[in-house]
Design a protein around this motif. Structure first.
Motif, short mmCIF file in Angstrom:
data_model
loop_
_atom_site.label_atom_id
_atom_site.label_comp_id
_atom_site.label_asym_id
_atom_site.label_seq_id
_atom_site.Cartn_x
_atom_site.Cartn_y
_atom_site.Cartn_z
N VAL A 1 0.67 -1.18 0.10
CA VAL A 1 0.08 0.17 0.04
C VAL A 1 0.82 1.28 0.10
N HIS A 2 2.00 1.31 0.74
CA HIS A 2 2.78 2.36 0.75
C HIS A 2 3.38 2.71 -0.48
N PHE A 3 3.84 1.73 -1.13
CA PHE A 3 4.71 2.03 -2.32
C PHE A 3 3.72 2.21 -3.53
N SER A 4 2.57 1.91 -3.37
CA SER A 4 1.49 2.43 -4.40
C SER A 4 1.19 3.85 -4.24
N ASP A 5 1.64 4.36 -3.29
CA ASP A 5 1.41 5.88 -3.52
C ASP A 5 2.12 6.55 -4.51
N PRO A 6 1.46 7.42 -5.31
CA PRO A 6 2.49 8.27 -6.48
C PRO A 6 3.55 8.99 -5.93
N ASP A 7 3.53 9.74 -4.85
CA ASP A 7 4.60 10.60 -4.48
C ASP A 7 5.88 9.57 -3.80
N VAL A 8 5.24 8.41 -3.29
CA VAL A 8 6.38 7.42 -2.82
C VAL A 8 6.99 6.80 -4.01
N ALA A 9 6.29 6.56 -5.29
CA ALA A 9 6.87 6.07 -6.24
C ALA A 9 8.07 6.97 -6.93
N GLU A 10 7.66 8.24 -6.55
CA GLU A 10 8.34 9.20 -7.55
C GLU A 10 9.89 9.38 -6.72
N LYS A 11 9.57 9.28 -5.24
CA LYS A 11 10.87 9.20 -4.26
C LYS A 11 11.58 8.17 -4.57
N THR A 12 11.22 6.94 -4.84
CA THR A 12 11.74 5.40 -4.88
C THR A 12 12.51 5.60 -6.33
N ARG A 13 11.87 6.20 -7.28
CA ARG A 13 12.58 6.33 -8.58
C ARG A 13 13.86 7.17 -8.47
N GLY A 14 13.78 8.10 -7.52
CA GLY A 14 15.05 9.03 -7.25
C GLY A 14 15.94 8.13 -6.59
N ILE A 15 15.66 7.34 -5.81
CA ILE A 15 16.61 6.21 -5.21
C ILE A 15 17.27 5.39 -6.29
N TYR A 16 16.59 4.74 -7.14
CA TYR A 16 17.07 4.05 -8.25
C TYR A 16 17.81 4.72 -9.20
N LYS A 17 17.79 6.18 -9.38
CA LYS A 17 18.66 7.01 -10.28
C LYS A 17 19.85 7.49 -9.69
N MET A 18 20.05 7.09 -8.47
CA MET A 18 21.32 7.59 -7.57
C MET A 18 22.51 6.98 -8.17
N GLU A 19 23.62 7.84 -8.30
CA GLU A 19 24.68 7.15 -8.72
C GLU A 19 25.27 6.33 -7.79
N ASP A 20 26.03 5.18 -8.34
CA ASP A 20 26.51 4.17 -7.45
C ASP A 20 27.39 4.32 -6.21
#
Length: 226
Positions: free
Chosen positions: A182-201
């Motif tokens: 439920v938490h990760f289904s929130d659009p705002d959370v999804a956008e923040k999670t995309r930011g994590i995946y886009k982080m430089e290694d």
């Protein structure tokens, strides 16, 4: 004073360049479907095709049963077929949810992580997003193909530390009694999670070290138990 009337043969005619030209409307250009719309249309077409094939097989078997065993046997076969079909559809819903939860436990958000999205879409709709032109999965595969001179390789990014960070968030949510799905289904959370995946290694590695320290300090969660 009386107004002078023009003779009938001297009617006023506007010059040719002053006459209004007919307005020609150009046909509107049909917008091309987005890659995900294409994927959904492909899935719908595949579902229709399978549905027709299954119905044809069902009718053939129902006719065979009736011919061999009578109408009551056919009715029993039809009831079992419908029950099995409903059970199969219900099981798919369960399997999709189980897959999403398993992916989240591994730090792969089904919405923000393109490999997780691919796995869920394949299970739910039977279509591989990597094979749909223009999807992130397809473009990643094409880039990997070109980079490795045509050799088939795993196209998805590794995202080891990025996914570890997300997995820690999932563990913390569970520890606090919050449903991660439920938490990760929130659009705002999804956008923040995309930011994590886009982080430089390198940045992700530093953040993962901080998360690891917190997880060890608080016993498998990011926040101090209350």
């Amino acid at each position: 004073a009386a107004r002078l009337a023009l003779p009938n043969n001297l009617a006023v005619v506007p010059p040719a360049n002053a006459a209004s030209a007919p307005i020609v409307l150009r046909p509107s250009m049909k917008k091309e479907d987005t890659p995900m719309v294409k994927a959904m249309k492909t899935a719908e077409e595949l579902k229709r095709k399978r549905s027709f094939e299954e119905f044809d097989a069902f009718m053939a078997e129902a006719n065979r049963v009736e011919s061999a065993e009578g109408k009551s046997a056919r009715a029993a076969y039809e009831r079992k077929y419908e029950a099995d079909k409903a059970a199969k559809e219900a099981q798919l819903v369960i399997d999709v949810e189980d897959l999403k939860r398993d992916l989240l436990d591994r730090g792969m958000d089904p919405i923000a992580d393109m490999d997780a999205e691919r796995q869920v879409f394949l299970l739910e709709h039977g279509v591989d997003l990597e094979k749909i032109s223009g999807t992130p999965q397809n473009e990643a595969m094409a880039r990997a193909f070109m980079k490795n001179r045509g050799k088939k390789v795993d196209a998805g990014p590794k995202l080891v530390d990025q996914r570890y960070i997300v997995s820690c968030q999932v563990a913390d949510l569970k520890a606090r009694g919050v449903d991660p799905l439920v938490h990760f289904s929130d659009p705002d959370v999804a956008e923040k999670t995309r930011g994590i995946y886009k982080m430089e290694d390198r940045q992700a590695s530093r953040a993962a070290a901080q998360y690891r320290e917190l997880m060890e300090r608080y016993g498998g969660r990011l926040t101090e138990p209350r």
